[in-house]
Scaffold this motif. Structure first.
Motif, PDB file in Angstrom:
ATOM      1  N   SER A 130       5.466  -6.985 -15.584  1.00  0.00           N
ATOM      2  CA  SER A 130       6.349  -6.086 -16.327  1.00  0.00           C
ATOM      3  C   SER A 130       5.551  -5.311 -17.368  1.00  0.00           C
ATOM      4  N   VAL A 131       5.861  -4.045 -17.511  1.00  0.00           N
ATOM      5  CA  VAL A 131       5.249  -3.190 -18.532  1.00  0.00           C
ATOM      6  C   VAL A 131       6.358  -2.397 -19.215  1.00  0.00           C
ATOM      7  N   GLU A 132       6.149  -2.080 -20.483  1.00  0.00           N
ATOM      8  CA  GLU A 132       7.145  -1.318 -21.244  1.00  0.00           C
ATOM      9  C   GLU A 132       6.557   0.006 -21.698  1.00  0.00           C
ATOM     10  N   TRP A 133       7.378   1.042 -21.714  1.00  0.00           N
ATOM     11  CA  TRP A 133       6.974   2.340 -22.218  1.00  0.00           C
ATOM     12  C   TRP A 133       8.236   3.124 -22.570  1.00  0.00           C
ATOM     13  N   ASP A 134       8.075   4.228 -23.251  1.00  0.00           N
ATOM     14  CA  ASP A 134       9.211   5.043 -23.677  1.00  0.00           C
ATOM     15  C   ASP A 134       9.258   6.329 -22.864  1.00  0.00           C
ATOM     16  N   TRP A 135      10.451   6.687 -22.430  1.00  0.00           N
ATOM     17  CA  TRP A 135      10.676   7.952 -21.750  1.00  0.00           C
ATOM     18  C   TRP A 135      11.788   8.697 -22.471  1.00  0.00           C
ATOM     19  N   ARG A 136      11.403   9.765 -23.149  1.00  0.00           N
ATOM     20  CA  ARG A 136      12.351  10.582 -23.917  1.00  0.00           C
ATOM     21  C   ARG A 136      13.148   9.740 -24.904  1.00  0.00           C
ATOM     22  N   GLY A 137      12.425   8.827 -25.579  1.00  0.00           N
ATOM     23  CA  GLY A 137      13.041   8.009 -26.621  1.00  0.00           C
ATOM     24  C   GLY A 137      13.732   6.755 -26.135  1.00  0.00           C
ATOM     25  N   ARG A 138      13.754   6.511 -24.827  1.00  0.00           N
ATOM     26  CA  ARG A 138      14.418   5.315 -24.299  1.00  0.00           C
ATOM     27  C   ARG A 138      13.375   4.333 -23.784  1.00  0.00           C
ATOM     28  N   THR A 139      13.550   3.052 -24.117  1.00  0.00           N
ATOM     29  CA  THR A 139      12.615   2.025 -23.675  1.00  0.00           C
ATOM     30  C   THR A 139      12.859   1.696 -22.204  1.00  0.00           C
ATOM     31  N   ILE A 140      11.808   1.790 -21.420  1.00  0.00           N
ATOM     32  CA  ILE A 140      11.873   1.471 -19.994  1.00  0.00           C
ATOM     33  C   ILE A 140      10.987   0.249 -19.742  1.00  0.00           C
ATOM     34  N   LYS A 141      11.560  -0.782 -19.151  1.00  0.00           N
ATOM     35  CA  LYS A 141      10.785  -1.963 -18.761  1.00  0.00           C
ATOM     36  C   LYS A 141      10.663  -1.953 -17.241  1.00  0.00           C
ATOM     37  N   MET A 142       9.441  -1.705 -16.758  1.00  0.00           N
ATOM     38  CA  MET A 142       9.220  -1.594 -15.323  1.00  0.00           C
ATOM     39  C   MET A 142       8.540  -2.834 -14.776  1.00  0.00           C
ATOM     40  N   PHE A 143       8.931  -3.218 -13.567  1.00  0.00           N
ATOM     41  CA  PHE A 143       8.369  -4.383 -12.898  1.00  0.00           C
ATOM     42  C   PHE A 143       7.634  -3.921 -11.652  1.00  0.00           C
ATOM     43  N   ASP A 144       6.325  -4.137 -11.643  1.00  0.00           N
ATOM     44  CA  ASP A 144       5.542  -3.900 -10.434  1.00  0.00           C
ATOM     45  C   ASP A 144       5.626  -5.154  -9.576  1.00  0.00           C
ATOM     46  N   THR A 145       5.847  -5.003  -8.293  1.00  0.00           N
ATOM     47  CA  THR A 145       6.048  -6.159  -7.412  1.00  0.00           C
ATOM     48  C   THR A 145       5.068  -6.131  -6.255  1.00  0.00           C
ATOM     49  N   ALA A 146       4.929  -7.269  -5.621  1.00  0.00           N
ATOM     50  CA  ALA A 146       4.076  -7.370  -4.428  1.00  0.00           C
ATOM     51  C   ALA A 146       4.722  -6.638  -3.263  1.00  0.00           C
ATOM     52  N   GLY A 147       3.882  -6.069  -2.391  1.00  0.00           N
ATOM     53  CA  GLY A 147       4.393  -5.408  -1.195  1.00  0.00           C
ATOM     54  C   GLY A 147       5.120  -6.395  -0.297  1.00  0.00           C
ATOM     55  N   MET A 148       6.239  -5.957   0.264  1.00  0.00           N
ATOM     56  CA  MET A 148       7.086  -6.845   1.072  1.00  0.00           C
ATOM     57  C   MET A 148       6.936  -6.481   2.541  1.00  0.00           C
ATOM     58  N   ASN A 191       0.807  -1.232   0.000  1.00  0.00           N
ATOM     59  CA  ASN A 191       0.000   0.000   0.000  1.00  0.00           C
ATOM     60  C   ASN A 191       0.838   1.278   0.000  1.00  0.00           C
ATOM     61  N   ALA A 192       2.076   1.187  -0.508  1.00  0.00           N
ATOM     62  CA  ALA A 192       2.910   2.387  -0.605  1.00  0.00           C
ATOM     63  C   ALA A 192       2.618   3.169  -1.874  1.00  0.00           C
ATOM     64  N   GLY A 193       1.869   2.563  -2.814  1.00  0.00           N
ATOM     65  CA  GLY A 193       1.507   3.261  -4.045  1.00  0.00           C
ATOM     66  C   GLY A 193       2.323   2.871  -5.252  1.00  0.00           C
ATOM     67  N   LYS A 194       2.851   1.640  -5.276  1.00  0.00           N
ATOM     68  CA  LYS A 194       3.718   1.202  -6.380  1.00  0.00           C
ATOM     69  C   LYS A 194       2.947   1.087  -7.698  1.00  0.00           C
ATOM     70  N   SER A 195       1.809   0.409  -7.685  1.00  0.00           N
ATOM     71  CA  SER A 195       1.025   0.222  -8.914  1.00  0.00           C
ATOM     72  C   SER A 195       0.461   1.550  -9.417  1.00  0.00           C
ATOM     73  N   THR A 196       0.026   2.403  -8.502  1.00  0.00           N
ATOM     74  CA  THR A 196      -0.472   3.724  -8.892  1.00  0.00           C
ATOM     75  C   THR A 196       0.616   4.527  -9.576  1.00  0.00           C
ATOM     76  N   LEU A 197       1.846   4.419  -9.076  1.00  0.00           N
ATOM     77  CA  LEU A 197       2.983   5.120  -9.670  1.00  0.00           C
ATOM     78  C   LEU A 197       3.216   4.671 -11.109  1.00  0.00           C
ATOM     79  N   ILE A 198       3.198   3.365 -11.342  1.00  0.00           N
ATOM     80  CA  ILE A 198       3.435   2.851 -12.706  1.00  0.00           C
ATOM     81  C   ILE A 198       2.290   3.247 -13.629  1.00  0.00           C
ATOM     82  N   ASN A 199       1.065   3.184 -13.146  1.00  0.00           N
ATOM     83  CA  ASN A 199      -0.074   3.620 -13.975  1.00  0.00           C
ATOM     84  C   ASN A 199       0.080   5.081 -14.390  1.00  0.00           C
ATOM     85  N   ARG A 200       0.596   5.911 -13.488  1.00  0.00           N
ATOM     86  CA  ARG A 200       0.787   7.319 -13.819  1.00  0.00           C
ATOM     87  C   ARG A 200       1.874   7.476 -14.873  1.00  0.00           C
TER      88      ARG A 200
END
Length: 473
Positions: free
Chosen positions: A242-260, A212-221
């Motif tokens: 894992s989700v992929e998106w581009d930031w200023r022309g660079r491919t970013i692969k982000m991994f959303d994880t379960a809360g620890m 509940n720190a807001g990890k998934s909300t951060l990636i959605n934004r």
């Protein structure tokens, strides 16, 4: 990939088991508990010569739109709309339920190709459930066993028939082939040259933190869409998605994880699997963003997560989320900086960014911090610079004498990056105190601008050429 396939069905019919079978890896969590999968997970599938994108989805249930099950259903419906074909999985062992009938009607309304899959057909007494599947009106069911790999050839044929041979087997472009080995030019090469940072290479980033720190909300934004399931309930995310998106022309692969959570609180088997999945994501990533709840920062578990990331050798960035809920921001920011330096001495200089995943405030600064930290994590320093630096360090602060004998540091070189690791040849390496190693690490951070990443130094005793030889008399 030539086409996309979504695996759909009610909970606990074996969708994730089939997903793992098709991608050839245990990517999705599998458990006897219904409703393990919540987010939609894509993967690269291979099936008897077919290659396609496969999407694992949450089990479809009738539920209110605002409930957790209702939000899971919306994610699954989005996957169906995105896919070219749906694999509708039913349980041949336990038979049909009214939910199966409702899902079949929903798929018919979509008007897209559907392959009806009767899973668990190897079980005793599954024949009745298999024949009941005809009543769904989606054609002949394909009997398989996702757990044991039975019926995969029939499944391949059913997919080809539904999608069409042209889509299933796209024509390959002719590629010129030569058996002539053309060596690369070695002109101007210098093994001691510091390589430039490649800012076009795709970057793998894991987002970790307490529940509940807001990890998934951060990636959605970051993505600009509700790609991941979010809500006020703690522990919604289970799989590492894992989700992929581009930031200023660079491919970013982000991994959303379960809360620890703290290890003592992790009792259920399913949560243990989720945490293990999060640890794998940390090891696979290059940079790890540890999300803190700015309203209750620096809990003991927060510090343990940061320490874990650094021990794994990953580049780390702190993100203080929910900044929109902070009133006296200047005072809180000063307090966070003081606590970061005091409570995380092993991560001196670590980049910490206040953000709001809810509003999107501070996300560009966070991404720039991620890129800058990855640049340091990949940094290489020439041997000549290191040895000049090592000589200066010894003049300013010589190694201590142990048992009346001085320790001499003779030679230094960088043996690897990601994270930076160095080897120092010296006399009596086993006697060098830990405090002097910390002195050298802090010096490297300050003099070569290497904050926030783990730095490893290995010492090797110089060989004595006269060792083992008898002394002349």
């Amino acid at each position: 990939m030539s086409f996309t396939v979504a695996i759909v069905g009610r909970p606990n019919v074996g969708k994730s088991t089939l997903f793992n079978r098709l991608v050839g890896k245990k990517l999705a969590l599998v458990d006897d508990t219904p409703g393990v999968t919540r987010d939609r997970r894509p993967g690269d599938a291979r099936l008897m010569g077919l290659t396609f994108t496969i999407i694992d989805t949450a089990g479809l249930e009738e539920a209110d739109e605002e409930s957790l099950q209702g939000r899971m259903r919306a994610q699954t419906e989005a996957a169906i709309d995105e896919a070219d074909l749906s694999l509708f999985v039913v349980d041949a062992k336990n038979g049909l339920t009214p939910v199966d009938t409702a899902l079949a009607e929903m798929l018919r309304r979509r008007g897209k190709p559907v392959v009806l899959v009767a899973n668990k057909s190897e079980a005793r007494g599954s024949d009745s459930g298999f024949y009941d599947a005809y009543t769904l009106g989606l054609g002949e069911p394909t009997p398989i066993s996702a757990e044991h790999g039975e019926g995969m050839l029939d499944l391949r044929d059913a997919i080809v028939e539904a999608i069409g041979k042209d889509r299933a087997y796209p024509a390959k472009e002719d590629v010129a082939v030569t058996n002539v080995d053309i060596p690369q030019s070695e002109e101007g090469s210098d093994e001691d040259e510091e390589p430039a940072y490649d800012d076009t290479k795709p970057l793998r980033v894991a987002i970790v933190g307490r529940p509940n720190a807001g990890k998934s909300t951060l990636i959605n934004r970051f993505l600009g869409e509700d790609r991941l399931l979010t809500g006020p309930e703690a522990g919604i995310t289970r799989d590492s998605i894992s989700v992929e998106w581009d930031w200023r022309g660079r491919t970013i692969k982000m991994f959303d994880t379960a809360g620890m959570r703290r290890k003592a609180r992790v009792i259920e088997k399913l949560e243990k699997l989720s945490v293990a999945d999060a640890l794998r994501a940390i090891r696979f990533a290059e940079t790890v963003v540890i999300v803190f709840d700015a309203t209750i920062p620096f809990e003991k578990q927060d510090l343990q997560i940061v320490d874990l990331v650094l021990r794994e050798g990953r580049a780390a960035v702190l993100a203080f989320n929910k900044w929109d809920m902070i009133e006296d921001r200047q005072a809180v920011l000063a307090d966070l900086r003081e606590k970061t330096d005091r409570l995380l001495p092993q991560a001196r200089g670590i980049r910490a960014v206040p953000i709001s995943g809810q509003t999107g405030w501070g996300l560009d600064k966070l991404m720039q911090s991620i890129i800058d930290t990855d640049r340091v994590w990949n940094k290489r320093i020439s041997t000549a610079k290191l040895n000049r630096w090592l000589e200066t360090q010894q003049i300013q602060h010589p190694p201590p004498a142990v048992s009346g004998r001085r320790i001499k540091l003779k030679y230094m070189t960088q043996v690897k990056a990601r994270p930076p690791a160095f080897m120092i040849s010296c006399t009596r390496s086993d006697a060098l105190p830990e405090s002097y190693t910390r002195y050298l690490i802090n010096g490297l951070r300050a003099d070569f601008d290497m904050p926030s990443v783990p730095i490893r130094i290995h010492f090797r005793s110089a060989e004595n050429p006269f060792e083992g030889k008898k002394r002349r008399t």
